[in-house]
Design an enzyme around this catalytic site. Structure first.
Site, PDB file in Angstrom:
ATOM      1  N   ASN A 177      15.119 -14.655  23.543  1.00 37.48           N
ATOM      2  CA  ASN A 177      15.697 -15.507  22.501  1.00 37.48           C
ATOM      3  C   ASN A 177      15.610 -16.927  23.043  1.00 37.48           C
ATOM      4  O   ASN A 177      16.402 -17.326  23.891  1.00 37.48           O
ATOM      5  CB  ASN A 177      17.153 -15.087  22.250  1.00 37.48           C
ATOM      6  CG  ASN A 177      17.808 -15.916  21.158  1.00 37.48           C
ATOM      7  OD1 ASN A 177      17.229 -16.882  20.665  1.00 37.48           O
ATOM      8  ND2 ASN A 177      19.021 -15.551  20.794  1.00 37.48           N
ATOM      9  N   HIS A 227      20.617 -15.511  10.763  1.00 38.50           N
ATOM     10  CA  HIS A 227      21.459 -14.628  11.586  1.00 38.50           C
ATOM     11  C   HIS A 227      21.281 -13.165  11.202  1.00 38.50           C
ATOM     12  O   HIS A 227      22.161 -12.335  11.408  1.00 38.50           O
ATOM     13  CB  HIS A 227      22.968 -15.005  11.475  1.00 38.50           C
ATOM     14  CG  HIS A 227      23.284 -16.340  12.069  1.00 38.50           C
ATOM     15  ND1 HIS A 227      24.079 -17.266  11.430  1.00 38.50           N
ATOM     16  CD2 HIS A 227      22.897 -16.907  13.239  1.00 38.50           C
ATOM     17  CE1 HIS A 227      24.173 -18.350  12.196  1.00 38.50           C
ATOM     18  NE2 HIS A 227      23.460 -18.164  13.284  1.00 38.50           N
ATOM     19  N   LEU A 272      30.258 -16.487  13.671  1.00 38.10           N
ATOM     20  CA  LEU A 272      30.720 -17.838  14.005  1.00 38.10           C
ATOM     21  C   LEU A 272      30.358 -18.145  15.459  1.00 38.10           C
ATOM     22  O   LEU A 272      31.080 -17.767  16.381  1.00 38.10           O
ATOM     23  CB  LEU A 272      32.239 -17.951  13.794  1.00 38.10           C
ATOM     24  CG  LEU A 272      32.774 -17.511  12.415  1.00 38.10           C
ATOM     25  CD1 LEU A 272      34.290 -17.628  12.372  1.00 38.10           C
ATOM     26  CD2 LEU A 272      32.143 -18.329  11.292  1.00 38.10           C
ATOM     27  N   ASP A 324      31.157 -27.934  20.851  1.00 37.91           N
ATOM     28  CA  ASP A 324      31.578 -26.672  21.452  1.00 37.91           C
ATOM     29  C   ASP A 324      33.037 -26.406  21.070  1.00 37.91           C
ATOM     30  O   ASP A 324      33.919 -27.211  21.362  1.00 37.91           O
ATOM     31  CB  ASP A 324      31.426 -26.797  22.979  1.00 37.91           C
ATOM     32  CG  ASP A 324      31.651 -25.480  23.678  1.00 37.91           C
ATOM     33  OD1 ASP A 324      30.678 -24.921  24.182  1.00 37.91           O
ATOM     34  OD2 ASP A 324      32.809 -25.018  23.721  1.00 37.91           O
ATOM     35  N   ARG A 357      35.345 -24.436  22.151  1.00 37.09           N
ATOM     36  CA  ARG A 357      36.339 -24.399  23.236  1.00 37.09           C
ATOM     37  C   ARG A 357      36.824 -25.804  23.585  1.00 37.09           C
ATOM     38  O   ARG A 357      38.008 -26.046  23.764  1.00 37.09           O
ATOM     39  CB  ARG A 357      35.728 -23.777  24.502  1.00 37.09           C
ATOM     40  CG  ARG A 357      36.070 -22.318  24.652  1.00 37.09           C
ATOM     41  CD  ARG A 357      35.297 -21.732  25.779  1.00 37.09           C
ATOM     42  NE  ARG A 357      33.859 -21.948  25.593  1.00 37.09           N
ATOM     43  CZ  ARG A 357      32.916 -21.290  26.208  1.00 37.09           C
ATOM     44  NH1 ARG A 357      33.234 -20.386  27.097  1.00 37.09           N
ATOM     45  NH2 ARG A 357      31.653 -21.518  25.982  1.00 37.09           N
ATOM     46  N   GLU A 372      22.306  -9.052  19.156  1.00 33.26           N
ATOM     47  CA  GLU A 372      20.992  -9.344  18.554  1.00 33.26           C
ATOM     48  C   GLU A 372      19.862  -8.833  19.447  1.00 33.26           C
ATOM     49  O   GLU A 372      18.830  -8.384  18.946  1.00 33.26           O
ATOM     50  CB  GLU A 372      20.853 -10.866  18.367  1.00 33.26           C
ATOM     51  CG  GLU A 372      21.745 -11.404  17.270  1.00 33.26           C
ATOM     52  CD  GLU A 372      22.093 -12.876  17.462  1.00 33.26           C
ATOM     53  OE1 GLU A 372      22.735 -13.208  18.480  1.00 33.26           O
ATOM     54  OE2 GLU A 372      21.730 -13.683  16.602  1.00 33.26           O
TER      55      GLU A 372
END
Ligand code: AMP
Length: 411
Positions: free
Chosen positions: A9, A185, A213, A287, A289, A386
């Site tokens: 990926n 996705h 998400l 990001d 977080r 994935e």
């Protein structure tokens, strides 16, 4: 000799990978290692974790005197590592995530030079991802020309959507030129759809919305575990607000940016894909977080807008489904941010969502139900995979030609 598959990926500056053993005789796939190459185009590092999650490798890649290494040198280092550690295995093929398959590719495809050229044509539709997906294929083809490579598309899972979900209300000749809502996705949604019955039982085939998400974010409405609508459209810009992408936007804004503010096409593309979303609104980071950890008013507003958009678009998918039986959270934010899930679920109370806050807050990493027993809508957190989906597709496409041996001893 054991057989193995490699999954890639590939993004702009990093590559995620996973290697699988193909067990005989039942062809089950068992992950033997996964990892990332970070810092491609600069000073790349190779990180590899084993089956049990233990860190096996964390090292600078240096295959030449040049400190700035591109994808080809990075893959050379990866194959070198695999050659030394994946003892006695035959590498059957490499499966790739390719974001856009356009109208032409409704199934995974074994890559040929002609197919690669066709996939190049979709680059303007996914400028953030497609060039990097394809450059990985090219780099590996030049290193190991005999090795089979399979492209697996993020658009594919949405091919089952009814035409109304795919159509743009534009003149027919524009639609016929391929301007329609493809959705993305898909590999993540397909994986979730494959494991839903094991978790939800009969409700798996009901009216389900999956919320992927992550850095990129979208929702997919499923009925009978098939995509019937999604929030991403012609490109991966549409729909939810994301890490750095704006999500749904009045197309008049784009016209104004160019004709009113004199921005070039390239500047608008950069603004919408790389400078908007959480990053643009918080002014701090794309990001989640980092944004969650900040207490500035802008960071709080960025999360408020993110949650508002998820709720708004959840409603827009509940409409074609005619209601909701289950809501599934997945990907980095969906799997890890209990506070984001709580806020989304509070806003979705009108749909019959009742969150069990203890279950939501519990430190857990696997699939879990986080709604109350009485909730009309079952709410789940299900980690996506994935890479496994790509490995499954690659295995299905393979006809055993083009194998490459990892001959060296090791692992
Ligand atoms: P992905 O693209 O699926 O890797 O997801 C990346 C996103 O997940 C980034 O915005 C991360 O900040 C976010 N993320 C990962 N872990 C957490 C966490 N514990 N809390 C909040 N956000 C997280």
């Amino acid at each position: 000799m054991k057989q193995a598959l490699l999954v890639i990926n590939s993004g702009s500056s990093s590559v995620k990978f996973a290697a699988y053993d193909v067990a005989r005789p039942d062809s089950a796939l068992a992950r033997i290692a996964n990892g990332r190459i970070e810092g491609i185009g600069g000073k790349p590092r190779l990180l590899v974790w084993g089956q049990d999650g233990a860190l096996l490798e964390d090292s600078r890649i240096s295959v030449s005197a040049d400190p700035v290494l591109g994808p080809e040198e990075a893959f050379e280092a990866l194959f070198d590592w695999l050659g030394r550690h994946a003892a006695g295995r035959t590498l059957l093929a490499v499966g790739h995530r390719v974001v856009h398959g356009g109208e032409r590719f409704a199934r995974p495809a074994r890559v040929t030079p002609e197919i690669l050229a066709q996939l190049d044509g979709f680059t303007p539709l996914a400028p953030l991802h497609q060039p990097h997906n394809l450059s990985a294929i090219r780099a590996i083809a030049s290193l190991l020309p005999e090795l089979a490579q399979v492209a697996c598309f993020d658009t594919e899972f949405h091919a089952t959507q009814p035409w109304v979900a795919q159509a743009c209300a534009l003149p027919r000749h524009i639609t016929e030129a391929g301007v329609k809502r493809y959705g993305f996705h898909g590999l993540s949604y397909e994986y979730i759809a494959s494991v839903l019955p094991g978790h939800l039982g009969a409700a798996a085939n009901g009216r389900v919305v999956v919320a992927h998400l992550g850095n990129g974010a979208s929702l997919c409405a499923m009925q009978d575990r098939r995509s019937v609508a999604s929030t991403m459209g012609f490109t991966a810009l549409d729909g939810l607000m994301m890490g750095t992408r704006c999500g749904s936007l009045d197309p008049g804004v784009v016209l104004y940016l160019m004709s009113g503010l004199g921005m070039s096409v390239q500047a608008v593309e950069k603004l919408l894909y790389e400078q908007s979303g959480l990053l643009g609104v918080s002014g701090i980071s794309g990001d989640m977080r980092t944004v969650e950890a900040s207490d500035t008013p802008e960071a709080r507003q960025a999360i408020e807008l993110y949650v508002y958009r998820v709720g708004q678009q959840l409603g827009s998918l509940a409409a074609p489904l005619g209601g909701l039986d289950a809501l599934v959270f997945t990907a980095g934010i969906g799997e890890n941010s209990a506070s984001l899930r709580r806020r989304v679920c509070e806003d979705a109370a009108w749909l019959g969502v009742a969150l069990d806050e203890d279950a939501n807050q519990a430190q857990a990493s696997g699939p879990r139900c986080i709604s109350t027993p009485g909730s009309r809508v079952a709410v789940w957190v299900i980690p996506t995979n994935e890479e496994l989906m790509i490995a499954r597709h690659t295995q299905a496409v393979l006809q055993g030609r083009g194998a490459h041996d990892w001959r060296a001893d090791g692992m």
